[in-house]
Design an enzyme around this catalytic site. Structure first.
Site, PDB file in Angstrom:
ATOM      1  N   THR A  37      21.080  65.487  58.312  1.00 54.97           N
ATOM      2  CA  THR A  37      20.234  65.073  57.184  1.00 54.97           C
ATOM      3  C   THR A  37      20.902  65.398  55.852  1.00 54.97           C
ATOM      4  OG1 THR A  37      19.123  67.177  57.495  1.00 54.97           O
ATOM      5  CG2 THR A  37      17.991  65.236  58.340  1.00 54.97           C
ATOM      6  N   ASP A 176      25.996  73.633  55.321  1.00 55.96           N
ATOM      7  CA  ASP A 176      26.581  74.867  55.847  1.00 55.96           C
ATOM      8  C   ASP A 176      26.934  75.842  54.732  1.00 55.96           C
ATOM      9  OD1 ASP A 176      26.402  73.305  58.057  1.00 55.96           O
ATOM     10  OD2 ASP A 176      28.552  73.240  58.492  1.00 55.96           O
TER      11      ASP A 176
END
Ligand code: ADP
Ligand code: MG
Length: 386
Positions: A37, A176
């Protein structure tokens, strides 16, 4: 000082003969929910984990960068101004890419000093726990301090992404790095990848007698090639066909129109992204209202969507998820970019051994390599340790 920090400082001394001026570290992450996403400007909810990459560093009085890792005995050396996608390769592209990206935004790049960097880590590599972001963020916070650049945590996250996109050549999103920069103990990070905001979400796993297990299939993936790039390309094609700037603007009520316009495969990709965004928001709401045990069905549904619509799972990941569910996990899903890596299972503490044994037994029965199974907890983000 933690064991890892001490070990990294000692490695610096044994390789380079002097003490580092400091040690910085950044965590890996698991994504609780919200997969693929981030590059669609949607929502994700990762948590930084208690596995970190540390970098011991010291400025030099020339303009050379030297970098080594406990990974590899080579000491890679390059002039700051010579770093480009053509001059660096292999693992050193990650730290050198960060140097390059910081140089791009430096007020006076010609006055930056060289630096020695020594890296050590206890984040499993290529397991979907983002050892790459841990490495990038550790180097980014170290250089931000040593070069006194004064960049914000969000800016440093973008530096890490730029290194990975432009120098390593992996078209990964920003999730991340945001998780690694913004993590907080016992919290997940709700990321809005369009507004670029990171909001801590109290998890309370331990207080609810829950443990988050990582099941590393040991099947390795690469994001610079193959399926990850294809999925991104599908999403871009879908946006063009639907006339939207990103899939963030598509909601569940738009899906029938999307289905009438797109080919069947592209439609499935879109449906994953759209429903996954909704599941992330539902997860935040469920935790806040009913506590962490309420997220199980959302985790399970996320896995089905990745398996059937986004088609990024593999038999080992499906096996891990199903075995954990059958043994009584509250919920389970593959996590990370897919095509290998790890699954997560949210498990009642008293069932931890049972779930672990069940997964090991199913893997053995199916003839898969033995997975690595370990518990993780939510940890603080990138920081200076010493
Ligand atoms: P993941 O982020 O899921 O672990 P990636 O393929 O994105 O997997 O990143 C893994 C790569 O990052 C490794 O192949 C290596 O090049 C680099 N890397 C990660 N950790 C280290 C480390 N401690 N030392 C050197 N290189 C590392
Ligand atoms: Mg990675």
């Amino acid at each position: 000082m933690t064991f890892l920090v001490e070990k990294t400082a000692d490695l610096f001394e044994s390789v380079l003969g002097t003490r580092p001026s400091g040690v910085w570290s950044a965590p890996g992450r698991v994504n609780l929910i919200g997969e693929h996403t981030d590059y669609n400007e949607g929502f994700a909810m990762p948590l930084a984990i208690n596995r970190r990459t540390a970098v011991a560093a010291a400025l030099r009085d020339d303009r050379r960068i030297r970098v080594t890792s406990s990974f590899d005995s080579a000491l890679v050396e390059i002039e700051i101004d010579d770093i480009s996608a053509d001059t660096v390769s292999g693992w050193s592209a990650y730290p050198l890419g960060v140097v390059w990206a910081l140089r791009q935004v430096a007020a006076s790049p010609e006055s930056l000093c060289g630096v020695d960097l020594v890296i050590d880590s206890d984040v499993p590599v290529g397991a979907g726990l983002s050892s790459s972001a841990a490495l990038e963020c550790a180097v980014a916070v170290a250089l931000n301090d040593l070069w006194q650049m004064g960049l914000s945590t969000m800016e440093l996250a973008r530096i890490g992404q730029k290194a990975e996109n432009d120098i390593v050549g992996a078209p990964t999103g920003l999730m991340d790095q945001i998780a690694s920069m913004h993590g907080r103990a016992d919290h997940a990070v709700l990321i809005d990848c369009q507004a670029l905001t990171a909001t801590p979400v109290a998890l309370g796993f331990a207080a609810s007698d829950l443990v988050l297990l990582v099941i590393d299939t040991t099947v390795r993936h690469s994001h610079a090639t193959g399926g990850y790039k294809d999925r991104r390309a599908s999403c871009e094609r879908a946006c063009e066909a639907l006339g939207v700037p990103s899939l963030r603007s598509v909601t569940e009520s738009d899906l029938p129109r999307a289905q009438s316009i797109l080919d069947a495969e592209t439609y499935r990709r879109v449906r994953h992204v759209v429903t996954e965004n909704a599941r992330v928001l539902a997860t935040g709401a469920a935790i806040a209202v009913d506590g962490p045990r309420a997220v199980g069905e959302l985790l399970n549904a996320s896995h089905v969507s990745m398996r059937d619509d986004y088609e990024i799972s593999i038999p080992e990941l499906d096996c891990a998820v199903e075995a954990a569910q059958n043994a009584g996990a509250v919920g389970a899903r593959m996590t990370g970019g897919g095509f290998g890596g790890a699954a997560i299972a949210l498990v009642s503490t008293h069932l931890m051994d049972e779930v672990t044994e069940a997964v090991l037994a199913d893997f053995a029965h199916r003839g898969f390599a033995r997975p690595e199974i370990f518990a993780v907890s939510a940890a603080d983000g990138a920081r200076r340790d010493y």
